[in-house]
Design a protein around this motif. Sequence first.
Motif: not given
Length: 211
Positions: A44-48
């Motif tokens: 899982l990649e979480i990008m802001s």
Amino acid sequence: MPMVASPPEQRVVLNNVSWETYERLLEEHLDCSAPRFTYDQGVLEIMSPSAEHEWYNQLVSDLVKLLARELRIDILSLGSTTFRRVSAKQGFEPDSCFYVTHVRAVRGNARVDLAVDPPPDIVVEVAVTHPSVSKFPLCAAFGVPEIWTYDGSRFAIYQLRGAEYTESSASGVLKGLNAKQLGEFLELGKALDSLAWPEEVLSRFRRNAGV
């Protein structure tokens, strides 16, 4: 007056994340434009996104809409809609996406279900920072015909050939648009204001088309 700096783009990658956790995160952020999630079989990649990222994304999106209207091509923009395949345990949220050849199949739908609905024809990927989880294999698995990328200086079009993407000089989805010209128009967008830019783009586009 103190200056307020926009935070830089941030990416976090987590391994061994269950599909159930991914779906719960999507549910908790259902009406949020950020963060954006990319999931590929446990990773899982979480990008802001940063302000710079969103500016480039909006610039590309505005350009697609402007030129599609000029070419009299009906398109449907679905922004950063979440696309997922439960069977493959994969999901992603594009920066922007467009339906062109399959507009009628999804227009008016409350949600897009890739088990029965076609994928978007164009996915836009803005890469201010290098993504840890590439969307290219995901888009290929979903059958997305084209990916348009922009990093703030270079614009490129990639077309799906078999199971992989190869760079192309022109779009096969939006006929009449080529990567070199689109890149030049995006550079103009960084220099001109929001009123002058579309006028200059259309003037140059018509001139090149001999209109």
